[in-house]
Design an enzyme around this catalytic site. Structure first.
Site, PDB file in Angstrom:
ATOM      1  N   LYS A   5      51.128  35.729  38.687  1.00  0.00           N
ATOM      2  CA  LYS A   5      49.784  35.205  38.423  1.00  0.00           C
ATOM      3  C   LYS A   5      49.291  35.810  37.113  1.00  0.00           C
ATOM      4  O   LYS A   5      48.856  36.952  37.051  1.00  0.00           O
ATOM      5  CB  LYS A   5      48.797  35.545  39.546  1.00  0.00           C
ATOM      6  CG  LYS A   5      47.572  34.636  39.460  1.00  0.00           C
ATOM      7  CD  LYS A   5      46.239  35.284  39.698  1.00  0.00           C
ATOM      8  CE  LYS A   5      45.642  36.156  38.661  1.00  0.00           C
ATOM      9  NZ  LYS A   5      45.124  35.514  37.440  1.00  0.00           N
ATOM     10  N   GLU A  45      43.971  34.329  33.594  1.00  0.00           N
ATOM     11  CA  GLU A  45      43.505  32.963  33.317  1.00  0.00           C
ATOM     12  C   GLU A  45      43.063  32.794  31.866  1.00  0.00           C
ATOM     13  O   GLU A  45      42.885  31.679  31.390  1.00  0.00           O
ATOM     14  CB  GLU A  45      42.391  32.562  34.285  1.00  0.00           C
ATOM     15  CG  GLU A  45      41.140  33.430  34.272  1.00  0.00           C
ATOM     16  CD  GLU A  45      41.244  34.656  35.187  1.00  0.00           C
ATOM     17  OE1 GLU A  45      42.297  35.328  35.200  1.00  0.00           O
ATOM     18  OE2 GLU A  45      40.241  34.960  35.867  1.00  0.00           O
ATOM     19  N   SER A  54      42.140  46.198  35.025  1.00  0.00           N
ATOM     20  CA  SER A  54      41.105  47.241  34.955  1.00  0.00           C
ATOM     21  C   SER A  54      41.122  48.092  36.232  1.00  0.00           C
ATOM     22  O   SER A  54      41.587  47.646  37.285  1.00  0.00           O
ATOM     23  CB  SER A  54      39.739  46.582  34.772  1.00  0.00           C
ATOM     24  OG  SER A  54      39.514  45.677  35.827  1.00  0.00           O
ATOM     25  N   CYS A  74      46.090  49.121  26.560  1.00  0.00           N
ATOM     26  CA  CYS A  74      45.810  50.199  27.518  1.00  0.00           C
ATOM     27  C   CYS A  74      46.286  51.535  26.960  1.00  0.00           C
ATOM     28  O   CYS A  74      45.900  52.585  27.445  1.00  0.00           O
ATOM     29  CB  CYS A  74      46.498  49.923  28.840  1.00  0.00           C
ATOM     30  SG  CYS A  74      48.272  49.950  28.687  1.00  0.00           S
TER      31      CYS A  74
HETATM   32  P1  NAD Z   1      41.171  42.507  34.760  1.00  0.00           P
HETATM   33  O1  NAD Z   1      41.160  43.601  35.753  1.00  0.00           O
HETATM   34  O2  NAD Z   1      39.880  41.797  34.486  1.00  0.00           O
HETATM   35  O3  NAD Z   1      42.209  41.350  35.201  1.00  0.00           O
HETATM   36  C1  NAD Z   1      43.530  41.658  35.565  1.00  0.00           C
HETATM   37  C2  NAD Z   1      44.020  40.595  36.550  1.00  0.00           C
HETATM   38  O4  NAD Z   1      43.193  40.639  37.717  1.00  0.00           O
HETATM   39  C3  NAD Z   1      43.934  39.181  35.996  1.00  0.00           C
HETATM   40  O5  NAD Z   1      45.071  38.464  36.385  1.00  0.00           O
HETATM   41  C4  NAD Z   1      42.676  38.628  36.656  1.00  0.00           C
HETATM   42  O6  NAD Z   1      42.733  37.235  36.877  1.00  0.00           O
HETATM   43  C5  NAD Z   1      42.623  39.367  37.970  1.00  0.00           C
HETATM   44  N1  NAD Z   1      41.254  39.565  38.440  1.00  0.00           N
HETATM   45  C6  NAD Z   1      40.132  39.614  37.684  1.00  0.00           C
HETATM   46  N2  NAD Z   1      39.053  39.821  38.473  1.00  0.00           N
HETATM   47  C7  NAD Z   1      39.507  39.915  39.738  1.00  0.00           C
HETATM   48  C8  NAD Z   1      38.869  40.138  41.000  1.00  0.00           C
HETATM   49  N3  NAD Z   1      37.558  40.310  41.104  1.00  0.00           N
HETATM   50  N4  NAD Z   1      39.654  40.192  42.090  1.00  0.00           N
HETATM   51  C9  NAD Z   1      40.982  40.031  42.002  1.00  0.00           C
HETATM   52  N5  NAD Z   1      41.630  39.820  40.831  1.00  0.00           N
HETATM   53  C10 NAD Z   1      40.912  39.763  39.711  1.00  0.00           C
HETATM   54  O7  NAD Z   1      41.804  43.107  33.418  1.00  0.00           O
HETATM   55  P2  NAD Z   1      41.899  42.406  31.998  1.00  0.00           P
HETATM   56  O8  NAD Z   1      40.539  42.377  31.405  1.00  0.00           O
HETATM   57  O9  NAD Z   1      42.672  41.156  32.081  1.00  0.00           O
HETATM   58  O10 NAD Z   1      42.824  43.473  31.217  1.00  0.00           O
HETATM   59  C11 NAD Z   1      42.297  44.609  30.599  1.00  0.00           C
HETATM   60  C12 NAD Z   1      42.398  45.816  31.494  1.00  0.00           C
HETATM   61  O11 NAD Z   1      43.751  46.019  31.873  1.00  0.00           O
HETATM   62  C13 NAD Z   1      41.978  47.096  30.806  1.00  0.00           C
HETATM   63  O12 NAD Z   1      41.256  47.877  31.725  1.00  0.00           O
HETATM   64  C14 NAD Z   1      43.290  47.760  30.446  1.00  0.00           C
HETATM   65  O13 NAD Z   1      43.245  49.156  30.302  1.00  0.00           O
HETATM   66  C15 NAD Z   1      44.125  47.370  31.618  1.00  0.00           C
HETATM   67  N6  NAD Z   1      45.532  47.470  31.310  1.00  0.00           N
HETATM   68  C16 NAD Z   1      46.217  48.528  31.818  1.00  0.00           C
HETATM   69  C17 NAD Z   1      47.550  48.684  31.527  1.00  0.00           C
HETATM   70  C18 NAD Z   1      48.310  49.853  32.069  1.00  0.00           C
HETATM   71  O14 NAD Z   1      49.498  49.898  31.861  1.00  0.00           O
HETATM   72  N7  NAD Z   1      47.700  50.794  32.768  1.00  0.00           N
HETATM   73  C19 NAD Z   1      48.205  47.753  30.709  1.00  0.00           C
HETATM   74  C20 NAD Z   1      47.480  46.675  30.209  1.00  0.00           C
HETATM   75  C21 NAD Z   1      46.143  46.544  30.520  1.00  0.00           C
END
Ligand code: NAD
Length: 505
Positions: free
Chosen positions: A182, A185, A235, A290
């Protein structure tokens, strides 16, 4: 501000991928934008629970044949995928730039780092080997094997549309699992392009599937009994939710979360090198990594000189459309831009010294892109939101401390523990740092220490929930489970009846 629609051609409607393209039936869609122009370029379907169940069923149906496909055949398909990706990496990079905004060279770098995991997974025959012991007891042999889990879910963030999914699916597929990915989006097209490449490489239908969607799709993966594991990256609040919900539903979960990465510069460091690397790590990909450095900790009396060097370099960067010869692209959405500029406003109001202000600038782009230029704060203190929060934008904060011990204390009391770096010419100090700092990935004169594919990627504390990191040995373990077989081929003599606990003899 709402994004404008693309004028010159129809906005395409995307689909799911389960044994081939599948039209979205939920009547729910999300807009995909080109961050450099602000135009809507596609609509991505958001799956219903029923659609998610159908994709999971496709993956489940493909599992028995795939798990019994020989390692030789699986590896041949992985090699074919590698060759195709090598030949067509530019296409994937262009898709990433068009939906995420990062500059083309950075997008190509992301594809190359993902490709390293494919190359690692090509060695699956060796990686998955068990061990064997002859005569553990008299005439008794023991051997261990590792078997795939079944259907595995991967949920990825927007900031690495190709590399983050590739941290997981090459190993998962090589080990004999079937995958439901997944993607975010905000950046769905890379995953669909990869699905077609797998088909071209000869992967049987149903082994790699793409489920587009939002929380509904995520919840379906977290609760459906046929999904055996979930690998999540995003996140911290969502990572924690995914970990708690997935494990409560009996799944194996690795959930990688957010970050706040510190770069320590000791007084003996080469300050030109440190300034170059602070700029690379703070502003590369517009800070949407990240492993980006968001806090520079200047130790001792070097701060004035170092801040000056960083400011000169930051001001020379060109921000604009990633398809042009710019250093830095836009943020992913208008909401992301507004969030980042809100933090800059807050930092200024809290009394930090705004040395370089990226809220306005001469951006090299047409249209209404989501640009913020490189932004540098000095004299940041730990109570300010620009220090405490993950901003995820091109904002670098300098915190001044007097001693090495204060720098380490700062890092170890931070709730995140993804990456950190130290810049010094003192080997003893670097060795002490790597020993005592509570962070998963450490760079010594390397600002973005993303491990090679044959090591494992993962942070500590609020940067990872679960105990298994991505790819490397941890990845192989995560996507397989162990069995130990104890065997006696009868020597015709009979052992007799003994109700006691088996003991070695
Ligand atoms: P996000 O948490 O908003 O989304 C990540 C995934 O979760 C997406 O597929 C999204 O559709 C889904 N999602 C969003 N809201 C949700 C909800 N309420 N319930 C269930 N699923 C949900 O993160 P983002 O904005 O796409 O990415 C940025 C974040 O990812 C930053 O915090 C970054 O640090 C982190 N990140 C971490 C790493 C790591 O290796 N630790 C790597 C890349 C990114």
């Amino acid at each position: 501000m709402a994004a404008s629609m693309k004028a010159d051609e129809a906005v395409s409607t995307l689909y799911h991928w389960a044994g081939g393209p599948q039209r979205g039936l939920s009547a729910r869609f999300s807009d995909v934008t080109d961050p450099a122009t602000g135009e809507v370029t596609a609509r991505v379907p958001l799956a219903s629970e029923e659609e998610a169940a159908a994709v999971i069923a496709t993956a489940k149906a493909a599992f028995p044949d795939w798990r019994d496909t020989s390692l030789a055949k699986r590896t041949r398909i992985l090699f074919a995928f590698r060759e195709l990706l090598n030949a067509r990496a530019g296409e994937l990079a262009a898709i990433i730039t068009a939906e995420h905004g990062k500059v083309l060279s950075d997008a190509a770098g992301e594809v190359a780092r993902g490709q390293e995991v494919v190359e690692f997974a090509c060695g699956i025959a060796h990686l998955i080997k068990g061990s064997a012991t002859e005569n553990a007891s008299t005439n008794v042999d023991v051997h261990s094997i590792r078997q795939p889990l079944g259907v595995v879910g991967i949920i990825s963030p927007f900031n690495f549309p190709a590399m983050v999914p590739m941290w997981f699916f090459p190993v998962a597929i090589a080990a004999g699992n079937t995958v439901v990915l997944k993607p975010s989006e905000k950046v769905p097209t890379a995953a669909l392009w990869i699905a077609e490449l797998w088909r071209e490489a000869g992967l049987p239908d149903g082994v790699f599937n793409v489920l587009n969607g939002d929380k509904t799709a995520v919840d379906a993966l977290l609760t459906h009994p046929d999904v055996k594991s979930v690998s999540f990256v995003g996140s911290t609040p969502i990572a924690k939710y995914v970990y708690e919900t997935g494990t409560a539903n009996g799944k194996r979960v690795q959930a990688l979360g957010g970050a706040k990465n510190h770069m320590v510069v000791l007084p003996d460091a080469d300050l030109d090198l440190a300034a170059d690397q602070a700029v690379n790590a703070g502003f590369g990909s517009a800070g949407e990594r990240c492993m980006a450095i968001s806090t520079l900790v200047a130790v001792g009396d070097i701060a004035d000189v170092l801040v000056g060097k960083i400011a000169d370099r930051a001001k020379a960067l060109r921000t604009g459309d990633g398809r042009r010869s710019c250093d830095m692209g836009p943020l992913v959405t208008m909401a992301a831009k507004e969030r980042v500029t809100g933090y800059v406003d807050a930092g200024e109001a809290a009394g930090a010294n705004l040395v370089v202000d990226g809220r306005t600038g001469d951006f090299d782009a047409d249209g209404k892109g989501f640009f913020v230029g490189p932004t540098l704060f000095d004299h940041v203190t730990t109570d300010m939101s620009i220090y405490t929060d993950e901003i995820f934008g091109p904002v670098l904060s300098v915190v001044r401390v007097d001693t090495y011990e204060q720098a380490v204390e700062l890092i170890n009391s931070n709730p995140y523990g993804n990456g950190t770096a130290i810049f010094t010419n003192d080997g003893g100090a670097a060795r002490k740092f790597q020993n005592e700092v509570e962070v998963g990935m450490i760079g010594v004169n390397v600002p973005v220490p993303v491990p090679m594919a044959y090591y494992s990627f993962g942070g500590w504390k609020n940067s990872l929930f679960g105990d298994t990191h991505a790819h490397g040995t941890d990845g192989v373990h995560f996507f397989t489970r162990g069995k130990v077989v104890t065997t006696r081929w009868l020597d015709p003599s009979h052992g007799g009846i003994n109700l006691g606990f088996p003991q070695n003899a």
